[in-house]
Motif scaffolding. Structure first.
Motif, PDB file in Angstrom:
ATOM      1  N   ASN B  30       1.442  -1.141   0.069  1.00 36.15           N
ATOM      2  CA  ASN B  30       0.071  -0.459  -0.178  1.00 36.15           C
ATOM      3  C   ASN B  30       0.724   1.336  -0.113  1.00 36.15           C
ATOM      4  N   PRO B  31       0.734   1.759  -0.842  1.00 36.01           N
ATOM      5  CA  PRO B  31       1.366   3.480  -0.864  1.00 36.01           C
ATOM      6  C   PRO B  31       0.799   4.991  -0.044  1.00 36.01           C
ATOM      7  N   TYR B  32       2.200   4.919   0.606  1.00 36.82           N
ATOM      8  CA  TYR B  32       1.543   6.358   0.931  1.00 36.82           C
ATOM      9  C   TYR B  32       1.974   7.188   0.393  1.00 36.82           C
ATOM     10  N   LEU B  33       1.364   7.991   0.130  1.00 36.27           N
ATOM     11  CA  LEU B  33       1.337   9.403  -0.998  1.00 36.27           C
ATOM     12  C   LEU B  33       1.421  10.715  -0.331  1.00 36.27           C
ATOM     13  N   PHE B  34       2.443  11.768  -1.379  1.00 32.65           N
ATOM     14  CA  PHE B  34       2.608  12.830  -0.527  1.00 32.65           C
ATOM     15  C   PHE B  34       2.414  14.506  -1.906  1.00 32.65           C
ATOM     16  N   TRP B  35       2.218  15.081  -1.433  1.00 30.33           N
ATOM     17  CA  TRP B  35       2.546  16.633  -2.874  1.00 30.33           C
ATOM     18  C   TRP B  35       3.198  17.197  -1.432  1.00 30.33           C
ATOM     19  N   TYR B  36       3.905  17.726  -2.118  1.00 26.94           N
ATOM     20  CA  TYR B  36       4.711  19.412  -1.527  1.00 26.94           C
ATOM     21  C   TYR B  36       4.881  20.457  -3.048  1.00 26.94           C
ATOM     22  N   VAL B  37       5.290  21.686  -2.139  1.00 27.61           N
ATOM     23  CA  VAL B  37       5.179  22.978  -3.180  1.00 27.61           C
ATOM     24  C   VAL B  37       6.355  23.094  -2.464  1.00 27.61           C
ATOM     25  N   GLN B  38       6.998  23.583  -3.667  1.00 25.87           N
ATOM     26  CA  GLN B  38       8.441  24.914  -3.306  1.00 25.87           C
ATOM     27  C   GLN B  38       8.341  26.175  -3.972  1.00 25.87           C
ATOM     28  N   TYR B  39       8.042  26.823  -3.221  1.00 26.48           N
ATOM     29  CA  TYR B  39       8.523  28.318  -3.713  1.00 26.48           C
ATOM     30  C   TYR B  39       9.801  28.730  -4.090  1.00 26.48           C
ATOM     31  N   PRO B  40       9.777  29.951  -4.908  1.00 25.86           N
ATOM     32  CA  PRO B  40      10.746  29.973  -5.365  1.00 25.86           C
ATOM     33  C   PRO B  40      11.668  30.489  -3.903  1.00 25.86           C
ATOM     34  N   SER B  84      -1.166  33.015  -7.872  1.00 27.98           N
ATOM     35  CA  SER B  84      -0.750  32.779  -6.235  1.00 27.98           C
ATOM     36  C   SER B  84       0.262  31.542  -6.812  1.00 27.98           C
ATOM     37  N   ASP B  85      -0.535  30.591  -7.491  1.00 23.91           N
ATOM     38  CA  ASP B  85      -0.378  29.290  -7.319  1.00 23.91           C
ATOM     39  C   ASP B  85       1.292  28.162  -8.156  1.00 23.91           C
ATOM     40  N   SER B  86       1.657  29.306  -8.794  1.00 22.28           N
ATOM     41  CA  SER B  86       2.586  29.286  -9.158  1.00 22.28           C
ATOM     42  C   SER B  86       3.855  28.734  -8.484  1.00 22.28           C
ATOM     43  N   ALA B  87       4.356  27.569  -8.780  1.00 26.79           N
ATOM     44  CA  ALA B  87       5.624  27.310  -8.199  1.00 26.79           C
ATOM     45  C   ALA B  87       5.543  25.710  -9.124  1.00 26.79           C
ATOM     46  N   LEU B  88       6.912  24.980  -8.113  1.00 28.91           N
ATOM     47  CA  LEU B  88       6.747  23.679  -8.377  1.00 28.91           C
ATOM     48  C   LEU B  88       6.757  22.383  -7.801  1.00 28.91           C
ATOM     49  N   TYR B  89       5.995  21.608  -8.204  1.00 29.15           N
ATOM     50  CA  TYR B  89       5.139  20.267  -7.563  1.00 29.15           C
ATOM     51  C   TYR B  89       5.970  19.403  -7.119  1.00 29.15           C
ATOM     52  N   PHE B  90       6.189  18.960  -6.189  1.00 28.49           N
ATOM     53  CA  PHE B  90       6.357  17.197  -6.141  1.00 28.49           C
ATOM     54  C   PHE B  90       5.970  16.590  -5.312  1.00 28.49           C
ATOM     55  N   CYS B  91       5.754  15.076  -6.122  1.00 29.73           N
ATOM     56  CA  CYS B  91       4.649  14.379  -6.089  1.00 29.73           C
ATOM     57  C   CYS B  91       5.910  13.447  -5.013  1.00 29.73           C
ATOM     58  N   ALA B  92       5.916  12.553  -3.679  1.00 34.00           N
ATOM     59  CA  ALA B  92       6.876  12.153  -3.179  1.00 34.00           C
ATOM     60  C   ALA B  92       5.822  10.398  -2.825  1.00 34.00           C
ATOM     61  N   VAL B  93       6.408   9.021  -2.812  1.00 33.42           N
ATOM     62  CA  VAL B  93       5.539   8.036  -2.121  1.00 33.42           C
ATOM     63  C   VAL B  93       6.972   7.671  -0.845  1.00 33.42           C
ATOM     64  N   ARG B  94       6.096   7.620   0.018  1.00 36.31           N
ATOM     65  CA  ARG B  94       7.137   6.414   0.811  1.00 36.31           C
ATOM     66  C   ARG B  94       7.840   5.278   1.364  1.00 36.31           C
ATOM     67  N   ASP B  95       9.499   5.712   0.992  1.00 36.59           N
ATOM     68  CA  ASP B  95       9.767   4.678   0.824  1.00 36.59           C
ATOM     69  C   ASP B  95      10.381   3.142   1.824  1.00 36.59           C
ATOM     70  N   LEU B  96       9.440   2.724   1.754  1.00 33.88           N
ATOM     71  CA  LEU B  96       9.068   1.185   2.472  1.00 33.88           C
ATOM     72  C   LEU B  96      10.093   0.446   1.922  1.00 33.88           C
ATOM     73  N   GLN B  97      10.689  -0.002   0.643  1.00 38.56           N
ATOM     74  CA  GLN B  97      11.297  -1.370   0.365  1.00 38.56           C
ATOM     75  C   GLN B  97      12.971  -0.822   1.202  1.00 38.56           C
ATOM     76  N   ASN B  98      12.801   0.151   0.670  1.00 37.28           N
ATOM     77  CA  ASN B  98      15.228   0.203   1.676  1.00 37.28           C
ATOM     78  C   ASN B  98      14.568   1.006   2.888  1.00 37.28           C
TER      79      ASN B  98
END
Lengths: 114, 118
Positions: B30-40, B84-98
């Motif tokens: 089962n995945p643990y999924l995230f979204w993060y945003v990075q403004y300049p 103001s939503d203009s930014a860099l968006y990152f999707c991420a998953v928890r690394d359960l394997q390692n």
């Protein structure tokens, strides 16, 4: 400001020199992480502390990299004998460790190795 | 191997229009999924996460994401984009394997630059 702070913001060094970065996490957070980010890539996990214990370390991390968190508060990341490939943004993050793991990131230290 | 893919380097949207930033994942279990945003010149900020439960997750700043197990996707959405939503968006998953010691050991995608024009 009670967020995660990193020092310095920028570091320029010559190849072969040692550098050290500092991270001050949010005060009540017991978990601290170091990540590295290069241009056009997402952050890459480096290492993780729970209080003063370094619990995990990336298998990809060179032995030139070492991190400490001596009193379970601030942390330092040292890179010995820097190489041009070490140039990157080094990010620190902390979390309260209560589950769910919402990470709070600092603004990072930009390292340039000439 | 566990991984996250963000197929679009950049997404351009007009202000007021709906936006979607795509993310697909590959995990065992089962995945643990995230979204993060990075403004300049600022650190990454947490937007939302999916651990279990409802497939539609609501997060900060009016963003939401839909977990789709059959398509192994976790697309980020917003009904009406702001400049103001203009930014860099990152999707991420928890690394359960390692790494099993902390949910914070995340595998990030390469990021998608969102540009919202007035």
């Amino acid at each position: 400001d009670t967020g995660v702070s990193q020092d310095p913001r920028h570091k320029i060094t010559k190849r072969g020199q040692n550098v050290t970065f500092r991270c001050d996490p949010i005060s009540e957070h017991n978990r601290l992480y170091w990540y590295r980010q290069t241009l056009g890539q997402g952050p890459e996990f480096l290492t993780y502390f729970q209080n003063e214990a370094q619990l995990e370390k990336s298998r990809l991390l060179s032995d030139r990299f070492s991190a400490e968190r001596p009193k379970g508060s601030f942390s330092t990341l040292e890179i010995q004998r820097t190489e041009q490939g070490d140039s990157a943004m080094y990010l620190c993050a902390s979390s309260p460790g209560t589950g769910g793991e919402k990470l709070f990131f600092g603004s990072g230290t930009q390292l340039s190795v000439l | 191997a566990q991984s996250v893919a963000q197929p679009e380097d950049q997404v351009n949207v007009a202000e007021g229009n709906p936006l979607t930033v795509k993310c697909t994942y590959s995990v065992s279990g089962n995945p643990y999924l995230f979204w993060y945003v990075q403004y300049p010149n600022r650190g990454l900020q947490f937007l939302l996460k999916y651990i279990t439960g409802d497939n539609l997750v609501k997060g900060s700043y009016g963003f939401e994401a839909e977990f789709n197990k059959s398509q192994t996707s976790f697309h980020l959405k917003k009904p009406s984009a702001l400049v103001s939503d203009s930014a860099l968006y990152f999707c991420a998953v928890r690394d359960l394997q390692n790494y099993g010691g902390s949910q914070g050991n995340l595998i990030f995608g390469k990021g998608t630059k969102l540009s919202v024009k007035p």
